[in-house]
Design a protein around this motif. Structure first.
Motif, PDB file in Angstrom:
ATOM      1  N   MET A   1       0.862  -1.181  -0.071  1.00 31.36           N
ATOM      2  CA  MET A   1      -0.195   0.062   0.010  1.00 31.36           C
ATOM      3  C   MET A   1       0.970   1.314   0.075  1.00 31.36           C
ATOM      4  O   MET A   1       1.312   1.615   1.035  1.00 31.36           O
ATOM      5  N   PRO A   2       1.167   1.671  -1.119  1.00 35.73           N
ATOM      6  CA  PRO A   2       1.815   3.134  -1.294  1.00 35.73           C
ATOM      7  C   PRO A   2       1.390   4.072  -0.404  1.00 35.73           C
ATOM      8  O   PRO A   2       0.166   4.398  -0.370  1.00 35.73           O
ATOM      9  N   SER A   3       2.085   4.875   0.273  1.00 39.13           N
ATOM     10  CA  SER A   3       1.700   6.196   1.067  1.00 39.13           C
ATOM     11  C   SER A   3       2.493   7.361   0.590  1.00 39.13           C
ATOM     12  O   SER A   3       3.718   7.371   0.198  1.00 39.13           O
ATOM     13  N   TYR A  21      -3.646  11.013  -6.657  1.00 36.62           N
ATOM     14  CA  TYR A  21      -3.022   9.663  -5.781  1.00 36.62           C
ATOM     15  C   TYR A  21      -4.189   9.126  -5.292  1.00 36.62           C
ATOM     16  O   TYR A  21      -4.268   8.116  -5.091  1.00 36.62           O
ATOM     17  N   SER A  22      -5.231   9.815  -4.981  1.00 35.17           N
ATOM     18  CA  SER A  22      -6.407   9.067  -3.913  1.00 35.17           C
ATOM     19  C   SER A  22      -7.441   8.360  -4.670  1.00 35.17           C
ATOM     20  O   SER A  22      -7.963   7.677  -4.385  1.00 35.17           O
ATOM     21  N   SER A  23      -6.988   8.609  -6.131  1.00 31.34           N
ATOM     22  CA  SER A  23      -8.217   7.771  -6.940  1.00 31.34           C
ATOM     23  C   SER A  23      -7.766   6.253  -6.969  1.00 31.34           C
ATOM     24  O   SER A  23      -8.614   5.442  -7.469  1.00 31.34           O
ATOM     25  N   GLN A  26      -5.499   1.965  -3.573  1.00 25.89           N
ATOM     26  CA  GLN A  26      -4.281   0.903  -2.613  1.00 25.89           C
ATOM     27  C   GLN A  26      -3.679   2.203  -1.934  1.00 25.89           C
ATOM     28  O   GLN A  26      -2.796   1.806  -1.333  1.00 25.89           O
ATOM     29  N   ASN A  27      -3.841   3.352  -2.419  1.00 27.71           N
ATOM     30  CA  ASN A  27      -2.621   4.584  -2.065  1.00 27.71           C
ATOM     31  C   ASN A  27      -3.262   5.110  -0.756  1.00 27.71           C
ATOM     32  O   ASN A  27      -4.614   5.196  -0.501  1.00 27.71           O
ATOM     33  N   ARG A  52     -13.658   8.962   0.033  1.00 28.18           N
ATOM     34  CA  ARG A  52     -12.367   8.337  -0.284  1.00 28.18           C
ATOM     35  C   ARG A  52     -11.667   8.240   1.284  1.00 28.18           C
ATOM     36  O   ARG A  52     -11.169   9.186   1.641  1.00 28.18           O
ATOM     37  N   SER A  53     -11.964   7.051   1.761  1.00 27.46           N
ATOM     38  CA  SER A  53     -11.355   6.683   3.182  1.00 27.46           C
ATOM     39  C   SER A  53      -9.795   6.847   3.053  1.00 27.46           C
ATOM     40  O   SER A  53      -9.140   6.598   4.105  1.00 27.46           O
ATOM     41  N   ASN A  54      -8.871   7.012   2.072  1.00 29.18           N
ATOM     42  CA  ASN A  54      -7.792   6.720   1.943  1.00 29.18           C
ATOM     43  C   ASN A  54      -7.170   8.191   1.918  1.00 29.18           C
ATOM     44  O   ASN A  54      -6.030   8.252   1.953  1.00 29.18           O
TER      45      ASN A  54
END
Ligand SMILES: NC(=O)c1ccc[n+]([C@@H]2O[C@H](COP(=O)([O-])OP(=O)(O)OC[C@H]3O[C@@H](n4cnc5c(N)ncnc54)[C@H](OP(=O)(O)O)[C@@H]3O)[C@@H](O)[C@H]2O)c1
Length: 273
Positions: A1-3, A21-23, A26-27, A52-54
């Motif tokens: 999971m890239p941050s 990036y948030s689309s 996995q990010n 978008r919970s990421n």
């Protein structure tokens, strides 16, 4: 999971990095902003970003060392102690030197000193502290890419060849940051961290909103330079286009290819416009 940590994620180019990036679910995307509530509200009202919970928004002024330190600790809590990318995008684009050459700025010495100090505090010193505080997380990450958003105006050969006079104080702060990137590269390339200065090209985010007729006349020669330098140039790119191009350059760049400490454009070379 890239941050991914993005500074200046509240608007302009930084907000577009956050959006793109948030689309990818996995990010894990951390937006660092000065006004957390306002950015959270903006994200929640943006039909593209809703739900978008990421996306995680943290608050720090880039000139506030203790707030940056807290943001590094909060980022570690969110990611489990690592970070793959830093996109150091927050920056001051001063209105004061946007149109006038440096000799004209000298007629307002107090404003020149004030603006130059602010540009260095935000565009250079803040980023040095940011990198030092977040580096333990990057070293624990997989991708290890640290990007600063620079400007082609900081390329002295461009300035000398084309006689580009605007943005003197701003450009000097970005040139200093390019050197900072090279120094971080010199220290950390042995640890596998890629440091890169990346120019987005001219991007439409409203910097010329409210410009007077005199301002626009003052900037016209610069637009003429852009048209001659890059035949076919008409107007600044939309953030969506520039950020997509920069993301491609970020993915393609590596220490193995000799990109450590480099200063590149959104084209992946030294074509700035
Ligand atoms: N647009 C272009 O054509 C262009 C060209 C070359 C390089 N760049 C570079 O691209 C980056 C983004 O610029 P932009 O065009 O998107 O400008 P922008 O719309 O003015 O956005 C600047 C961002 O930086 C943040 N920021 C400013 N001072 C800060 C501070 N002290 N602490 C924390 N955050 C701060 C702002 O947050 P607030 O919302 O809180 O003010 C905002 O999010 C900058 O580094 C700029 O130099 C832009």
């Amino acid at each position: 999971m890239p941050s991914i940590l993005i500074t200046g994620a509240s608007r302009g180019i930084g907000y577009e990095f956050l959006r793109q990036y948030s689309s990818d679910t996995q990010n894990t995307v951390i937006g660092l902003v000065r006004n957390k509530l306002a950015t959270e509200r903006k994200v929640s009202e943006d039909t593209d970003l809703q739900g978008r919970s990421n996306i995680h928004i943290l608050q720090a002024d880039i000139t506030d060392y203790n707030a940056l330190k807290q943001a590094a600790a909060d980022t570690a809590d969110t990611t489990g102690g690592s970070l793959d990318y830093i996109i150091a995008n927050a920056g001051l684009v001063p209105k004061f030197d946007l149109f006038l050459p440096i000799g004209e700025l000298g007629k307002q010495p107090e404003e020149l000193t004030k603006t130059f100090r602010e540009a260095f505090e935000i565009n250079v010193i803040g980023n040095v502290h940011l990198f030092n505080l977040f580096l333990p997380l990057v070293l624990a990450g997989q991708t290890k890419k640290v990007i600063t958003i620079s400007s082609g105006l900081a390329d002295n050969s461009f300035t000398n060849k084309w006689g580009a006079t605007p943005g003197a104080l701003y450009a000097a702060s970005k040139a200093a940051m390019n050197t900072v990137i090279a120094k971080f590269n010199a220290q950390y390339k042995k640890d596998g961290v890629l440091f890169l200065a990346l120019c987005p090209g001219p991007v439409e985010v409203g910097h010329y909103d409210g410009a007077t007729a005199a301002d626009l006349a003052a900037v016209e020669p610069m637009l003429g330079i852009f048209r001659e330098y890059s035949p076919g140039y008409e107007r600044p790119k939309a953030p969506e286009v520039s950020v997509r191009m920069m993301r491609d350059v970020i993915e393609a760049s590596s220490l193995e290819k000799g990109d450590g400490g480099a200063f590149k454009s959104h084209y992946g070379n030294q074509q700035w416009v």
